[in-house]
Motif scaffolding. Sequence first.
Motif, PDB file in Angstrom:
ATOM      1  N   GLU A   1      -2.506 -13.143  88.909  1.00 12.62           N
ATOM      2  CA  GLU A   1      -2.093 -13.786  87.666  1.00 12.62           C
ATOM      3  C   GLU A   1      -2.039 -12.757  86.532  1.00 12.62           C
ATOM      4  OE1 GLU A   1      -1.155 -17.276  85.198  1.00 12.62           O
ATOM      5  OE2 GLU A   1      -1.191 -16.960  87.374  1.00 12.62           O
ATOM      6  N   ASP A   2      -3.002 -11.859  86.504  1.00 12.81           N
ATOM      7  CA  ASP A   2      -3.013 -10.797  85.493  1.00 12.81           C
ATOM      8  C   ASP A   2      -1.796  -9.883  85.657  1.00 12.81           C
ATOM      9  OD1 ASP A   2      -4.439  -8.938  83.489  1.00 12.81           O
ATOM     10  OD2 ASP A   2      -4.153  -7.649  85.233  1.00 12.81           O
ATOM     11  N   SER A   3      -1.465  -9.517  86.892  1.00 12.57           N
ATOM     12  CA  SER A   3      -0.289  -8.678  87.123  1.00 12.57           C
ATOM     13  C   SER A   3       0.991  -9.391  86.701  1.00 12.57           C
ATOM     14  CB  SER A   3      -0.204  -8.293  88.608  1.00 12.57           C
ATOM     15  OG  SER A   3      -1.197  -7.347  88.933  1.00 12.57           O
ATOM     16  N   PHE A   4       1.039 -10.702  86.930  1.00 18.76           N
ATOM     17  CA  PHE A   4       2.180 -11.503  86.485  1.00 18.76           C
ATOM     18  C   PHE A   4       2.325 -11.432  84.968  1.00 18.76           C
ATOM     19  CE2 PHE A   4       3.398 -15.635  84.637  1.00 18.76           C
ATOM     20  CZ  PHE A   4       4.704 -15.749  85.109  1.00 18.76           C
ATOM     21  N   ARG A   5       1.227 -11.608  84.257  1.00 18.07           N
ATOM     22  CA  ARG A   5       1.280 -11.592  82.788  1.00 18.07           C
ATOM     23  C   ARG A   5       1.673 -10.213  82.262  1.00 18.07           C
ATOM     24  NH1 ARG A   5      -0.629 -16.214  80.622  1.00 18.07           N
ATOM     25  NH2 ARG A   5      -1.905 -17.581  81.934  1.00 18.07           N
TER      26      ARG A   5
ATOM     27  N   LEU B   1      11.298 -21.766  88.906  1.00 18.55           N
ATOM     28  CA  LEU B   1      11.552 -21.311  90.276  1.00 18.55           C
ATOM     29  C   LEU B   1      10.408 -21.703  91.207  1.00 18.55           C
ATOM     30  CD1 LEU B   1      12.976 -17.738  89.572  1.00 18.55           C
ATOM     31  CD2 LEU B   1      14.270 -19.761  90.264  1.00 18.55           C
ATOM     32  N   MET B   2       9.199 -21.571  90.720  1.00 19.33           N
ATOM     33  CA  MET B   2       8.052 -21.931  91.539  1.00 19.33           C
ATOM     34  C   MET B   2       8.058 -23.425  91.862  1.00 19.33           C
ATOM     35  SD  MET B   2       5.315 -20.864  93.101  1.00 19.33           S
ATOM     36  CE  MET B   2       4.784 -19.295  92.381  1.00 19.33           C
ATOM     37  N   ALA B   3       8.356 -24.251  90.874  1.00 22.96           N
ATOM     38  CA  ALA B   3       8.405 -25.697  91.116  1.00 22.96           C
ATOM     39  C   ALA B   3       9.485 -26.049  92.140  1.00 22.96           C
ATOM     40  CB  ALA B   3       8.653 -26.430  89.802  1.00 22.96           C
ATOM     41  N   LYS B   4      10.654 -25.423  92.025  1.00 25.39           N
ATOM     42  CA  LYS B   4      11.730 -25.672  92.995  1.00 25.39           C
ATOM     43  C   LYS B   4      11.313 -25.222  94.397  1.00 25.39           C
ATOM     44  CE  LYS B   4      16.045 -24.902  91.977  1.00 25.39           C
ATOM     45  NZ  LYS B   4      17.286 -24.222  91.505  1.00 25.39           N
TER      46      LYS B   4
ATOM     47  N   GLU C   1      -8.091 -21.600  93.549  1.00 22.72           N
ATOM     48  CA  GLU C   1      -7.089 -20.540  93.384  1.00 22.72           C
ATOM     49  C   GLU C   1      -6.104 -20.908  92.273  1.00 22.72           C
ATOM     50  OE1 GLU C   1      -5.664 -18.319  97.206  1.00 22.72           O
ATOM     51  OE2 GLU C   1      -5.920 -20.429  97.742  1.00 22.72           O
ATOM     52  N   ARG C   2      -5.599 -22.112  92.324  1.00 23.97           N
ATOM     53  CA  ARG C   2      -4.604 -22.553  91.339  1.00 23.97           C
ATOM     54  C   ARG C   2      -5.181 -22.610  89.930  1.00 23.97           C
ATOM     55  NH1 ARG C   2       0.158 -25.736  93.267  1.00 23.97           N
ATOM     56  NH2 ARG C   2       0.451 -25.107  95.439  1.00 23.97           N
ATOM     57  N   LYS C   3      -6.430 -22.991  89.818  1.00 24.36           N
ATOM     58  CA  LYS C   3      -7.067 -23.035  88.508  1.00 24.36           C
ATOM     59  C   LYS C   3      -7.149 -21.638  87.908  1.00 24.36           C
ATOM     60  CE  LYS C   3     -11.274 -24.546  86.138  1.00 24.36           C
ATOM     61  NZ  LYS C   3     -12.616 -25.193  86.300  1.00 24.36           N
ATOM     62  N   ASN C   4      -7.393 -20.642  88.752  1.00 24.23           N
ATOM     63  CA  ASN C   4      -7.512 -19.267  88.287  1.00 24.23           C
ATOM     64  C   ASN C   4      -6.174 -18.551  88.183  1.00 24.23           C
ATOM     65  OD1 ASN C   4     -10.531 -18.118  88.159  1.00 24.23           O
ATOM     66  ND2 ASN C   4     -10.436 -19.785  89.657  1.00 24.23           N
ATOM     67  N   ALA C   5      -5.133 -19.147  88.727  1.00 27.69           N
ATOM     68  CA  ALA C   5      -3.806 -18.530  88.682  1.00 27.69           C
ATOM     69  C   ALA C   5      -2.761 -19.619  88.464  1.00 27.69           C
ATOM     70  CB  ALA C   5      -3.522 -17.771  89.982  1.00 27.69           C
ATOM     71  N   PRO C   6      -2.703 -20.198  87.259  1.00 27.80           N
ATOM     72  CA  PRO C   6      -1.823 -21.359  87.036  1.00 27.80           C
ATOM     73  C   PRO C   6      -0.340 -21.076  87.223  1.00 27.80           C
ATOM     74  CG  PRO C   6      -2.753 -20.533  84.976  1.00 27.80           C
ATOM     75  CD  PRO C   6      -3.486 -19.846  86.073  1.00 27.80           C
ATOM     76  N   HIS C   7       0.096 -19.840  87.034  1.00 23.94           N
ATOM     77  CA  HIS C   7       1.522 -19.533  87.190  1.00 23.94           C
ATOM     78  C   HIS C   7       1.864 -19.052  88.600  1.00 23.94           C
ATOM     79  CE1 HIS C   7       2.440 -20.146  82.983  1.00 23.94           C
ATOM     80  NE2 HIS C   7       1.411 -19.388  82.653  1.00 23.94           N
ATOM     81  N   VAL C   8       1.002 -18.224  89.187  1.00 20.02           N
ATOM     82  CA  VAL C   8       1.344 -17.659  90.500  1.00 20.02           C
ATOM     83  C   VAL C   8       0.702 -18.423  91.650  1.00 20.02           C
ATOM     84  CG1 VAL C   8       1.668 -15.388  89.486  1.00 20.02           C
ATOM     85  CG2 VAL C   8      -0.532 -15.949  90.505  1.00 20.02           C
ATOM     86  N   ARG C   9      -0.222 -19.336  91.336  1.00 20.46           N
ATOM     87  CA  ARG C   9      -0.835 -20.254  92.291  1.00 20.46           C
ATOM     88  C   ARG C   9      -1.886 -19.610  93.194  1.00 20.46           C
ATOM     89  NH1 ARG C   9       2.598 -22.729  89.417  1.00 20.46           N
ATOM     90  NH2 ARG C   9       3.890 -24.466  90.189  1.00 20.46           N
ATOM     91  N   SER C  10      -1.576 -18.404  93.749  1.00 25.31           N
ATOM     92  CA  SER C  10      -2.426 -17.845  94.793  1.00 25.31           C
ATOM     93  C   SER C  10      -2.122 -16.365  94.972  1.00 25.31           C
ATOM     94  CB  SER C  10      -2.155 -18.593  96.114  1.00 25.31           C
ATOM     95  OG  SER C  10      -2.674 -17.905  97.233  1.00 25.31           O
ATOM     96  N   SER C  11      -3.122 -15.619  95.357  1.00 23.48           N
ATOM     97  CA  SER C  11      -2.871 -14.275  95.884  1.00 23.48           C
ATOM     98  C   SER C  11      -2.612 -14.413  97.370  1.00 23.48           C
ATOM     99  CB  SER C  11      -4.087 -13.369  95.667  1.00 23.48           C
ATOM    100  OG  SER C  11      -4.026 -12.246  96.527  1.00 23.48           O
ATOM    101  N   MET C  12      -1.383 -14.103  97.800  1.00 23.21           N
ATOM    102  CA  MET C  12      -1.105 -14.247  99.224  1.00 23.21           C
ATOM    103  C   MET C  12      -1.979 -13.303 100.043  1.00 23.21           C
ATOM    104  SD  MET C  12       2.504 -14.383 101.218  1.00 23.21           S
ATOM    105  CE  MET C  12       2.569 -15.099 102.857  1.00 23.21           C
TER     106      MET C  12
END
Length: 484
Positions: free
Chosen positions: A243-247, A273-276, A366-377
């Motif tokens: 999530e930090d890398s995304f920001r 895009l994520m929702a789709k 995971e989602r709570k800690n990364a609201p935009h990216v959801r998860s670290s794969m």
Amino acid sequence: MKRALGALTASVVVFAAVAIPASAGTAKIVWKPCADEQPGYECGTLALPIDRSKPGGPTFELAVNRHKATDPAHRLGVLFVNPGGPGGSGVEFAGEAPQYFSPQILERFDIIGFDPRGVAGSKPVLCGEDLVNKQRAAIYPRTAAEFAKLITVEKQLRADCRARTGPIYDHMSAVDVADDMDALRGALGEAKLSYYGVSYGTLFGQMYAERYGDRVRAMVLDSTVDHSLDTHAFLTSEARAVEDSFREWVKWNQRTASSALHGQNVVKIWDGLMAKAERGELTEAGGSKVPAAKLFEEVGGMGYGPEWLSFSEWIAGLHTGKKAPAPSRAAALGEPVPEPLAASLCSDFNFAIRDFKHYQQLSAAERKNAPHVRSSMLGHAATTACLASPKAVNPQHTPKLRTANKILLLNSAHDPSTPLEWAAAIHGQNKATTALVTYEGWGHRAYPYTTCTKSSTDNYLTDLKVPAGNLHCAAQEPAGADQG
């Protein structure tokens, strides 16, 4: 961790108690020119027992290479190197030493690369690629039935890998690697070694320092794995890192006119895009579906270099419907492929997921800690890869790093794989024996990025000068957009 990777305290006492004495002089390496005829390098192998508790049992050949110190008169000894993974080739990494390390390091040290057991030239783990891809496609189960299917696939994959690989599959912990390192040190005739390890290679270093701390001259742990984390802490810290890398990528788009997304609402585009993708509606030009897992994978990988430019082009293409190359593609099915991650990782971490309900709780965290990216794969794949594994032989514990000279920890502030909080935790747990250098920029591996990170590391390795306090090296904007 290479892009593919991180009962808590009692085990360290056991491992310290059973450390195996060195056998300097009892094993020899026959050096010869390397097959690729790389100038300045020698290659060899060292026969070592697969099971250290059975020294007379089956052996494997540890692949080794050496780049001799270019200033022999001022040689300081050997510098073992490892790029992480688990699964990265130390021989390949050492082969890049003239491009990676400063001239003063090449002058003063023999650079020693080794492929850890189960990797590349050292009896590699092999698995059927069809099962590997089935496992990768199933790591985000949505129902109890899909979770049960994932466990079945993990069991099939583990059995397949063990059958193709042989008994070394059950002896691939970081403790095994540390013991191999000490045997290699002895075979080289060195009383002590210096070490530079990246990512999962830092865990090899930590285990060596626990077991053989008196044989460490200097040790650099770059992008540090925290071996004290339980499943929840591991997953959530990995999620925060991505999530930090995304920001940071969003900020780069805002300040960089050359970005394909400059001047646009990048967060809104990404969230759409994520929702789709999560609804199964996201397609690339040409009509092929883009699952949410693909977005999870690529946003994490983007932060490694970082690779902001190419990632922005791909996201812009998904948004507009215009064709843009995806950052990576899966290989074709069928052939056995090297896949050492689970054999190593699941020997070092007990990633306990009790049932589907517990999995759902972890996913929600995971989602709570990364609201935009959801998860670290990477983090998610690591934990689910161990669903069918027996208990780790080297389970999580607070490391006890005891060396004559302080260990140098390096970390980027914005690392998508081994977050700064991991290095800070290791430093906090071992304040008397570690020093922390923070690169305030981006990417995985901190050493190569700036004069500050290089010089502080080089001076430590050559002169054992430990940076005063907790040194912070200023961020350096990547030239262009992609780096690494």
